[in-house]
Design a protein around this motif. Sequence first.
Motif, PDB file in Angstrom:
ATOM      1  N   ARG A   1      40.479  16.658  48.614  1.00  0.00           N
ATOM      2  CA  ARG A   1      41.157  15.826  49.603  1.00  0.00           C
ATOM      3  C   ARG A   1      40.698  16.112  51.028  1.00  0.00           C
ATOM      4  NH1 ARG A   1      45.777  17.631  46.851  1.00  0.00           N
ATOM      5  NH2 ARG A   1      46.288  18.906  48.669  1.00  0.00           N
ATOM      6  N   GLU A   2      40.440  17.384  51.347  1.00  0.00           N
ATOM      7  CA  GLU A   2      40.310  17.783  52.744  1.00  0.00           C
ATOM      8  C   GLU A   2      38.922  18.245  53.175  1.00  0.00           C
ATOM      9  OE1 GLU A   2      43.356  20.579  53.792  1.00  0.00           O
ATOM     10  OE2 GLU A   2      44.896  19.545  52.602  1.00  0.00           O
ATOM     11  N   CYS A   3      38.042  18.586  52.249  1.00  0.00           N
ATOM     12  CA  CYS A   3      36.707  19.083  52.627  1.00  0.00           C
ATOM     13  C   CYS A   3      35.688  17.943  52.561  1.00  0.00           C
ATOM     14  CB  CYS A   3      36.278  20.207  51.694  1.00  0.00           C
ATOM     15  SG  CYS A   3      34.572  20.764  51.983  1.00  0.00           S
ATOM     16  N   PRO A   4      34.999  17.636  53.665  1.00  0.00           N
ATOM     17  CA  PRO A   4      34.029  16.525  53.661  1.00  0.00           C
ATOM     18  C   PRO A   4      32.935  16.698  52.613  1.00  0.00           C
ATOM     19  CG  PRO A   4      34.500  17.241  55.901  1.00  0.00           C
ATOM     20  CD  PRO A   4      35.145  18.251  55.001  1.00  0.00           C
ATOM     21  N   TRP A   5      32.450  17.928  52.428  1.00  0.00           N
ATOM     22  CA  TRP A   5      31.376  18.152  51.462  1.00  0.00           C
ATOM     23  C   TRP A   5      31.883  17.942  50.039  1.00  0.00           C
ATOM     24  CZ3 TRP A   5      30.144  21.035  47.204  1.00  0.00           C
ATOM     25  CH2 TRP A   5      28.795  21.061  46.833  1.00  0.00           C
TER      26      TRP A   5
ATOM     27  N   ALA B   1      47.148  32.252  33.825  1.00  0.00           N
ATOM     28  CA  ALA B   1      47.964  31.544  34.807  1.00  0.00           C
ATOM     29  C   ALA B   1      47.225  31.292  36.115  1.00  0.00           C
ATOM     30  CB  ALA B   1      49.253  32.332  35.077  1.00  0.00           C
ATOM     31  N   ARG B   2      46.291  32.178  36.465  1.00  0.00           N
ATOM     32  CA  ARG B   2      45.588  31.993  37.734  1.00  0.00           C
ATOM     33  C   ARG B   2      44.686  30.762  37.727  1.00  0.00           C
ATOM     34  NH1 ARG B   2      46.464  36.086  41.498  1.00  0.00           N
ATOM     35  NH2 ARG B   2      45.636  34.478  42.852  1.00  0.00           N
ATOM     36  N   LEU B   3      44.421  30.209  36.548  1.00  0.00           N
ATOM     37  CA  LEU B   3      43.656  28.967  36.499  1.00  0.00           C
ATOM     38  C   LEU B   3      44.412  27.829  37.178  1.00  0.00           C
ATOM     39  CD1 LEU B   3      42.258  29.110  32.854  1.00  0.00           C
ATOM     40  CD2 LEU B   3      41.035  29.582  34.976  1.00  0.00           C
TER      41      LEU B   3
ATOM     42  N   SER C   1      56.964  34.019  40.219  1.00  0.00           N
ATOM     43  CA  SER C   1      55.578  33.563  40.254  1.00  0.00           C
ATOM     44  C   SER C   1      55.504  32.087  40.600  1.00  0.00           C
ATOM     45  CB  SER C   1      54.899  33.792  38.900  1.00  0.00           C
ATOM     46  OG  SER C   1      53.653  33.113  38.840  1.00  0.00           O
ATOM     47  N   PRO C   2      54.608  31.690  41.500  1.00  0.00           N
ATOM     48  CA  PRO C   2      54.441  30.262  41.810  1.00  0.00           C
ATOM     49  C   PRO C   2      53.782  29.495  40.673  1.00  0.00           C
ATOM     50  CG  PRO C   2      52.771  31.550  42.945  1.00  0.00           C
ATOM     51  CD  PRO C   2      53.700  32.536  42.300  1.00  0.00           C
ATOM     52  N   ARG C   3      53.327  30.197  39.639  1.00  0.00           N
ATOM     53  CA  ARG C   3      52.641  29.548  38.518  1.00  0.00           C
ATOM     54  C   ARG C   3      53.561  29.301  37.337  1.00  0.00           C
ATOM     55  NH1 ARG C   3      50.502  33.790  40.568  1.00  0.00           N
ATOM     56  NH2 ARG C   3      48.905  33.433  42.141  1.00  0.00           N
TER      57      ARG C   3
ATOM     58  N   VAL D   1      43.144  24.916  39.950  1.00  0.00           N
ATOM     59  CA  VAL D   1      43.444  23.477  39.934  1.00  0.00           C
ATOM     60  C   VAL D   1      43.943  23.034  41.305  1.00  0.00           C
ATOM     61  CG1 VAL D   1      44.938  21.697  38.957  1.00  0.00           C
ATOM     62  CG2 VAL D   1      43.931  23.428  37.463  1.00  0.00           C
ATOM     63  N   GLN D   2      44.851  23.792  41.895  1.00  0.00           N
ATOM     64  CA  GLN D   2      45.417  23.428  43.188  1.00  0.00           C
ATOM     65  C   GLN D   2      44.380  23.500  44.298  1.00  0.00           C
ATOM     66  OE1 GLN D   2      48.825  25.997  43.674  1.00  0.00           O
ATOM     67  NE2 GLN D   2      50.086  24.805  42.267  1.00  0.00           N
TER      68      GLN D   2
END
Length: 318
Positions: A124-128, A110-112, A9-11, A116-117
Motif C-alpha cells: 500500500r505505502e512503498c512506491p517500489w 505465528a510470526r508469519l 499476543s497480537p497474533r 502478512v501484515q
Amino acid sequence: MALVVVTTSPRVAPGLLTGQAWAALRSERVLTGSAGHPVLPYLEEAGIHVDVGTPDPAALAAEGSTGTVVWLAAQDGDEDLMRAIGHAAIAMADPPVIEVIPGSYDLPGARLLDLVQVMDRLRRECPWDRKQTHESLVPYLVEEAYEVLETIDQGDFTALREELGDLLLQVMFHSRLAQERGQESGFDIDDVATGIVEKLVRRHPHVFAGTTVSGAGEVSDNWETIKSAERAAKGETDSALSGVPMGQPALSLAAQMLRRAGRAGVPASLAGDLPDTVGARLFELVRLAQDEGLDPEAELRAVTREYRRRIEEWEIES
C-alpha cells in the motif's frame, strides 16, 4: 501482595485468553496504559472494569506492595515499563512480588502473520513494492534461491536463516500480488499454505493414512504413483517428464530428466546414440555421475569453488 502482569499476543484473537489470565483479571484491580488495547472490549463484555491511565512505575510498585494489582500490558510487552518497575521495586523496603501471566502466546508459525501484515503495508505505502508484478519479481526469486543454495554449499547455517527469509518474502510477495487479482484467478498466502498441506498429507499416506512402507525407496515410489493419479484426475498427460521445468540450468535439467527417465523405465539406448557433440559428452558425464550416486550440479559447483580459491590465491601471490 503482588503486581500481576498479564501479557497478550497480537497474533492471537484478543478474546482468547488463558484460564489463569481470566482468573487474575476477574479477581483483582486491573489497570492498563492503552485505551485502545484490543482485549478491553472482551473484558468489558465479561463485566471486568479496567482503569486506563498513564503508567507510573513507582506508583504501580507501591500499590503492588500493599495489595494486589493487575497490569494489562500492551501487546509489545511494555518492556521499558517493566524494567522501570523493577528498578523502583529494588529501591523499596517492602517490594511487591511481580508475577507475569501469559494471557495468550504465540504458537509455532505465528510470526508469519507479521509477514502478512508487513507485506500488506508495503504494497500500500512503498512506491517500489507497489509497482512490482509477478514478472518483475522473477529475477529476485531466482537470485534468492541461489543464495540459499550458496549458504548450504558453504555450510553457513547462520546465513541460511536470513537467506531463507529472503526466499520466503518472494513467496509472500507473489501470493500478495495474486490476492489482488480477485476471485476469478486470485489466491492468497492461506490458499498457498492450504494447497501444500493437502498435497503433503495426500502424498504421505504412510504418515497420515496408515499405509505401511518398507523404507525411503517405497516412499518415493508411492509419491510418484500418487502424482500420476493426480495428473490423471486433472486430465493431464501422464508423462515421465511432466512437471520438469525446462528453464532451469542445463546441468540440473539433464540430471532431472535422467532421474525421471530411470524411474519410468526409459531405455538407456535413447541417450546412447546422441550426436557426438560437446553437449552429448556433457550429458554422458551427468549420467555417469548419477550412476555413482553423485549430484553433478554439486560436483561441478565444488570444483568451481576450488578453482575460484586458486585464482584468488594466485592473485595474492602475483
